[in-house]
Write a protein that holds these residues in place. Structure first.
Motif, PDB file in Angstrom:
ATOM      1  N   ASP A 180       0.811  -1.228   0.000  1.00  0.00           N
ATOM      2  CA  ASP A 180       0.000   0.000   0.000  1.00  0.00           C
ATOM      3  C   ASP A 180       0.846   1.281   0.000  1.00  0.00           C
ATOM      4  N   CYS A 181       2.128   1.148  -0.321  1.00  0.00           N
ATOM      5  CA  CYS A 181       3.024   2.295  -0.541  1.00  0.00           C
ATOM      6  C   CYS A 181       3.312   3.111   0.710  1.00  0.00           C
ATOM      7  N   THR A 182       3.141   2.539   1.880  1.00  0.00           N
ATOM      8  CA  THR A 182       3.395   3.293   3.113  1.00  0.00           C
ATOM      9  C   THR A 182       4.864   3.697   3.225  1.00  0.00           C
ATOM     10  N   VAL A 223      -3.722  -3.491  -4.300  1.00  0.00           N
ATOM     11  CA  VAL A 223      -3.154  -3.100  -3.008  1.00  0.00           C
ATOM     12  C   VAL A 223      -2.387  -1.782  -3.123  1.00  0.00           C
ATOM     13  N   MET A 224      -1.750  -1.552  -4.278  1.00  0.00           N
ATOM     14  CA  MET A 224      -1.018  -0.290  -4.469  1.00  0.00           C
ATOM     15  C   MET A 224      -1.984   0.888  -4.519  1.00  0.00           C
ATOM     16  N   LYS A 225      -3.177   0.636  -5.074  1.00  0.00           N
ATOM     17  CA  LYS A 225      -4.143   1.726  -5.272  1.00  0.00           C
ATOM     18  C   LYS A 225      -4.867   2.124  -3.991  1.00  0.00           C
ATOM     19  N   GLU A 226      -4.856   1.239  -2.980  1.00  0.00           N
ATOM     20  CA  GLU A 226      -5.603   1.487  -1.737  1.00  0.00           C
ATOM     21  C   GLU A 226      -5.378   2.882  -1.157  1.00  0.00           C
ATOM     22  N   LYS A 227      -4.110   3.243  -0.983  1.00  0.00           N
ATOM     23  CA  LYS A 227      -3.800   4.535  -0.346  1.00  0.00           C
ATOM     24  C   LYS A 227      -2.916   5.403  -1.236  1.00  0.00           C
ATOM     25  N   MET A 228      -3.033   5.138  -2.540  1.00  0.00           N
ATOM     26  CA  MET A 228      -2.194   5.810  -3.522  1.00  0.00           C
ATOM     27  C   MET A 228      -2.348   7.339  -3.480  1.00  0.00           C
ATOM     28  N   LEU A 248       7.028  -1.063  -6.889  1.00  0.00           N
ATOM     29  CA  LEU A 248       6.629  -2.188  -7.748  1.00  0.00           C
ATOM     30  C   LEU A 248       5.875  -3.186  -6.891  1.00  0.00           C
ATOM     31  N   ASP A 249       4.737  -3.641  -7.394  1.00  0.00           N
ATOM     32  CA  ASP A 249       4.029  -4.726  -6.720  1.00  0.00           C
ATOM     33  C   ASP A 249       3.286  -5.519  -7.782  1.00  0.00           C
ATOM     34  N   ILE A 250       3.114  -6.805  -7.494  1.00  0.00           N
ATOM     35  CA  ILE A 250       2.410  -7.666  -8.438  1.00  0.00           C
ATOM     36  C   ILE A 250       0.911  -7.411  -8.384  1.00  0.00           C
ATOM     37  N   CYS A 251       0.480  -6.801  -7.284  1.00  0.00           N
ATOM     38  CA  CYS A 251      -0.949  -6.582  -7.058  1.00  0.00           C
ATOM     39  C   CYS A 251      -1.288  -5.098  -7.188  1.00  0.00           C
ATOM     40  N   ALA A 252      -1.959  -4.724  -8.297  1.00  0.00           N
ATOM     41  CA  ALA A 252      -2.296  -3.311  -8.528  1.00  0.00           C
ATOM     42  C   ALA A 252      -3.304  -2.819  -7.493  1.00  0.00           C
ATOM     43  N   LEU A 261       4.524   4.363  -9.766  1.00  0.00           N
ATOM     44  CA  LEU A 261       4.162   3.021  -9.303  1.00  0.00           C
ATOM     45  C   LEU A 261       3.978   2.106 -10.508  1.00  0.00           C
ATOM     46  N   HIS A 262       4.546   0.926 -10.392  1.00  0.00           N
ATOM     47  CA  HIS A 262       4.465  -0.042 -11.481  1.00  0.00           C
ATOM     48  C   HIS A 262       3.852  -1.338 -10.988  1.00  0.00           C
ATOM     49  N   GLN A 263       3.049  -1.938 -11.851  1.00  0.00           N
ATOM     50  CA  GLN A 263       2.521  -3.260 -11.546  1.00  0.00           C
ATOM     51  C   GLN A 263       3.356  -4.276 -12.316  1.00  0.00           C
TER      52      GLN A 263
END
Ligand code: SAM
Length: 231
Positions: free
Chosen positions: A30-32, A55-60, A49-53, A82-84
């Motif tokens: 979540d990019c904390t 979770v990255m978008k949650e608190k983007m 970078l995360d495999i799960c878009a 941010l990259h998926q």
């Protein structure tokens, strides 16, 4: 403080000490951590970078510049991207970083992904410094209710000897030195089990040799950009 905060603080302290300009966080969730590093003035480029878009978008939204960032622009420029994608794949967007962090990532990798990981991070990205954290399984006896792994998605949990031998082999293969530490102190009298989270800090021994590599076939993009902000 909770363990995850201790891990983030550990990275933040390293950033304050070594002042990297370009930092990439692999398995950023979540990019904390990225959000925390945004406040380090030495940093000019942040990438996640995360495999799960999802979770990255949650608190983007926390990575989006605020009105004050435009009203009182600072001297330094900052770009956050941010990259998926997977750490098992190479993408040229990850080249040229000073520091690459992998906090509680490797224990989530399938065997085939873990096999490719060293070549992607140390061989291809080849930053001056890499930080890898992972659970220390020796600490598990002190954690109530942990029978097999601390988290159902963990593919393995290593003791100190297992992590250190993997890390030392990897460091040797790619011309890095590695030192071990951790966060989460064991209780008094139980010091033998070591830290709750074990951490390897890898430093590249020689200056970048990437020029050589780039003469080879250029790598095609493998990640998808899901967010970009320029401060
Ligand atoms: N680094 C964060 C932290 O310390 O709070 C999150 C750690 S979380 C336990 C592991 C993250 O790794 C998850 O967000 C997961 O989606 C991501 N992940 C798992 N396999 C991956 C892969 N092959 N490539 C990139 N990210 C991956």
């Amino acid at each position: 403080p909770p363990l995850y905060k201790q891990r983030y603080e550990f990275v933040k302290d390293l950033v304050r000490k070594y002042k990297p300009k370009k930092v990439a966080d692999l398995g950023c969730a979540d990019c904390t951590l990225l959000w925390m590093l945004k406040f380090c003035n030495c940093v000019e480029v942040l990438a996640g970078l995360d495999i799960c878009a999802a979770v990255m978008k949650e608190k983007m939204h926390r990575l989006t510049p605020l009105p004050a960032d435009y009203l009182e622009p600072s001297e330094r420029s900052l770009t956050v991207t941010l990259h998926q994608g997977s750490v098992a794949h190479k993408d040229p967007c990850m080249l040229g970083f000073d520091l690459v962090t992998c906090i509680e990532l490797i224990e989530h990798l399938q065997e085939s992904e873990l096999e490719k990981f060293p070549e992607v991070v140390f061989g291809f990205m080849a930053p001056s410094m890499v930080v890898i954290s992972t659970p220390n399984s020796e600490f598990n006896t002190l954690l109530p209710g942990v029978t097999v792994f601390r988290h159902p998605d963990h593919k393995f949990e290593w003791d100190r000897a297992q992590f250190q031998s993997w890390a030392q082999d990897t460091a040797q293969r790619y011309d890095y030195s590695v030192e071990f530490t951790g966060v989460g102190n064991p209780p008094t009298g139980m010091e033998d089990v070591g830290f709750c989270t074990q951490i390897g800090v890898f430093v590249r021994k020689y200056p970048q040799t990437r020029e050589l590599v780039q003469c080879e076939k250029p790598t095609e993009a493998a990640y998808k950009t899901v967010f970009k902000a320029v401060y």
